[in-house]
Design an enzyme around this catalytic site. Structure first.
Site, PDB file in Angstrom:
ATOM      1  N   LYS A   1     -81.118   3.874 -77.388  1.00 14.52           N
ATOM      2  CA  LYS A   1     -81.501   3.832 -78.787  1.00 14.52           C
ATOM      3  C   LYS A   1     -81.564   5.427 -78.994  1.00 14.52           C
ATOM      4  O   LYS A   1     -81.947   6.109 -78.363  1.00 14.52           O
ATOM      5  CB  LYS A   1     -82.959   3.237 -78.640  1.00 14.52           C
ATOM      6  CG  LYS A   1     -83.545   3.568 -80.289  1.00 14.52           C
ATOM      7  CD  LYS A   1     -84.821   4.148 -80.293  1.00 14.52           C
ATOM      8  CE  LYS A   1     -85.366   5.411 -79.262  1.00 14.52           C
ATOM      9  NZ  LYS A   1     -85.999   6.378 -79.745  1.00 14.52           N
TER      10      LYS A   1
ATOM     11  N   PRO B   1     -81.727   8.774 -68.740  1.00 16.65           N
ATOM     12  CA  PRO B   1     -82.742   9.556 -68.096  1.00 16.65           C
ATOM     13  C   PRO B   1     -84.355   9.009 -68.969  1.00 16.65           C
ATOM     14  O   PRO B   1     -84.207   8.224 -69.880  1.00 16.65           O
ATOM     15  CB  PRO B   1     -82.719  10.748 -68.748  1.00 16.65           C
ATOM     16  CG  PRO B   1     -81.543  10.713 -69.961  1.00 16.65           C
ATOM     17  CD  PRO B   1     -80.887   9.244 -69.568  1.00 16.65           C
TER      18      PRO B   1
ATOM     19  N   GLY C   1     -86.376  10.184 -75.010  1.00 15.80           N
ATOM     20  CA  GLY C   1     -86.047   9.858 -76.463  1.00 15.80           C
ATOM     21  C   GLY C   1     -85.027   8.844 -76.809  1.00 15.80           C
ATOM     22  O   GLY C   1     -84.631   8.762 -77.819  1.00 15.80           O
TER      23      GLY C   1
ATOM     24  N   GLY D   1     -85.342   5.579 -75.766  1.00 13.96           N
ATOM     25  CA  GLY D   1     -86.197   4.189 -75.752  1.00 13.96           C
ATOM     26  C   GLY D   1     -85.679   3.378 -74.460  1.00 13.96           C
ATOM     27  O   GLY D   1     -85.418   2.372 -74.387  1.00 13.96           O
ATOM     28  N   GLY D   2     -85.377   4.259 -73.321  1.00 15.05           N
ATOM     29  CA  GLY D   2     -84.956   3.450 -72.182  1.00 15.05           C
ATOM     30  C   GLY D   2     -85.808   2.433 -71.740  1.00 15.05           C
ATOM     31  O   GLY D   2     -84.927   1.343 -71.396  1.00 15.05           O
ATOM     32  N   GLY D   3     -86.817   2.765 -71.553  1.00 17.09           N
ATOM     33  CA  GLY D   3     -87.753   1.627 -71.040  1.00 17.09           C
ATOM     34  C   GLY D   3     -87.827   0.441 -71.940  1.00 17.09           C
ATOM     35  O   GLY D   3     -87.592  -0.982 -71.573  1.00 17.09           O
ATOM     36  N   SER D   4     -87.797   0.783 -73.273  1.00 17.40           N
ATOM     37  CA  SER D   4     -87.806  -0.134 -74.278  1.00 17.40           C
ATOM     38  C   SER D   4     -86.561  -1.008 -74.321  1.00 17.40           C
ATOM     39  O   SER D   4     -86.354  -2.257 -74.481  1.00 17.40           O
ATOM     40  CB  SER D   4     -88.224   0.231 -75.721  1.00 17.40           C
ATOM     41  OG  SER D   4     -89.191   1.128 -75.652  1.00 17.40           O
TER      42      SER D   4
ATOM     43  N   ASP E   1     -90.934   0.754 -79.915  1.00 12.47           N
ATOM     44  CA  ASP E   1     -89.627   0.505 -79.691  1.00 12.47           C
ATOM     45  C   ASP E   1     -89.073  -0.646 -79.426  1.00 12.47           C
ATOM     46  O   ASP E   1     -87.722  -0.974 -79.831  1.00 12.47           O
ATOM     47  CB  ASP E   1     -88.857   1.698 -78.873  1.00 12.47           C
ATOM     48  CG  ASP E   1     -89.035   3.131 -79.849  1.00 12.47           C
ATOM     49  OD1 ASP E   1     -89.476   3.060 -80.948  1.00 12.47           O
ATOM     50  OD2 ASP E   1     -88.647   4.222 -79.133  1.00 12.47           O
TER      51      ASP E   1
END
Length: 270
Positions: free
Chosen positions: A10, A91, A95, A97-100, A130
């Protein structure tokens, strides 16, 4: 049977912070977009839910059983468990939204197998601001804390994009705390491209005060043929948008040669 989903990275093409709310959260107006690459999730039916995390950034998740993949599984009712392997290539605290995005991919996997409950958006929002936009991973306007979504037709689909992160994690909380609390106005109106060009990221300046390397990333990206460079979300990842794949790839080659220690991802907007 094993299903696979990409957790699309994202980015915030524009992010306007309007005010700090009484509940401690911030009132936002943002234009979400997604890159056609990211983490990869593989899922297979199992007797109980299990999550295994592998990949370059797997160690960035302190407790794999307390990450958003496991939490997403816990809020989606099903008749059987799922064994999920998460290949963590984005990473953490970046910023993007990797986990989201990972949680959004879980929602899509469960949807394929069992369908989603009618209140899936509410369940997604409880996992993080997010997550609702990441379930569909389409260009969309977000308001409120980012969970109030408004559709917008994207005239940016297919745009070449380059993501760059200096490999320095940056938590969201300190960035918002460093925001100057000045309302610089609402999100522009118009097409996705117009909003992007006329918009801004109000968290870029406070993030740079915390991680000066962000300014170096933006400076390096500005040396190419990008028509826009900006930080995504609360950082520290920055992105550049290009008119052609050749321009993006030339910029990527130049950047990795100058800064091989930085993380990069070349893709296109969905």
């Amino acid at each position: 049977m094993t299903l696979t989903e990409t957790a699309y990275a994202k980015i915030n093409l524009a992010l306007h912070v309007r005010r700090r709310r009484e509940d401690g959260y911030h009132e936002l107006e943002t234009l979400f977009a997604f890159v056609d690459a990211g983490d990869t999730l593989s899922a297979a039916p199992a007797d109980e839910d299990r999550v295994t995390t592998v990949g370059e950034f797997a160690t960035g998740i302190d407790n794999p059983f307390d990450n958003l993949v496991a939490k997403a599984l816990s809020v989606l009712p099903r008749a059987e468990g799922l064994e999920i392997t998460l290949e963590k290539d984005l990473p953490v605290a970046a910023g993007l939204g990797g986990g989201s995005a990972d949680a959004g991919a879980v929602f899509r996997l469960v949807e394929q197998l069992h369908g989603l409950p009618d209140d899936w958006q509410t369940r997604a929002a409880k996992l993080g601001a997010d997550v609702p936009c990441c379930v569909r991973s389409e260009t969309v306007i977000g308001r409120g804390t980012g969970t109030e979504l408004e559709p917008i037709e994207s005239d940016l689909t297919g745009t070449p994009v380059l993501l760059v992160n200096p490999r320095i994690p940056l938590a969201t909380g300190p960035v918002f705390k460093a925001w100057d609390q000045i309302d610089n106005g609402p999100l522009p109106e118009g097409t996705a491209r117009q909003i992007t060009l006329e918009g801004r990221n109000d968290l870029e300046a406070p993030a740079i005060t915390l991680i000066p390397a962000i300014a170096k990333v933006l400076e390096q990206l500005g040396k190419g043929q990008a028509w826009l460079t900006r930080m995504s979300g609360s950082g520290a990842t920055c992105f550049a948008l290009y008119d052609t794949l050749d321009a993006r790839d030339a910029a990527a080659a130049q950047l990795t040669n100058a800064h091989p220690e930085w993380w990069t991802l070349a893709g296109k907007l969905r």
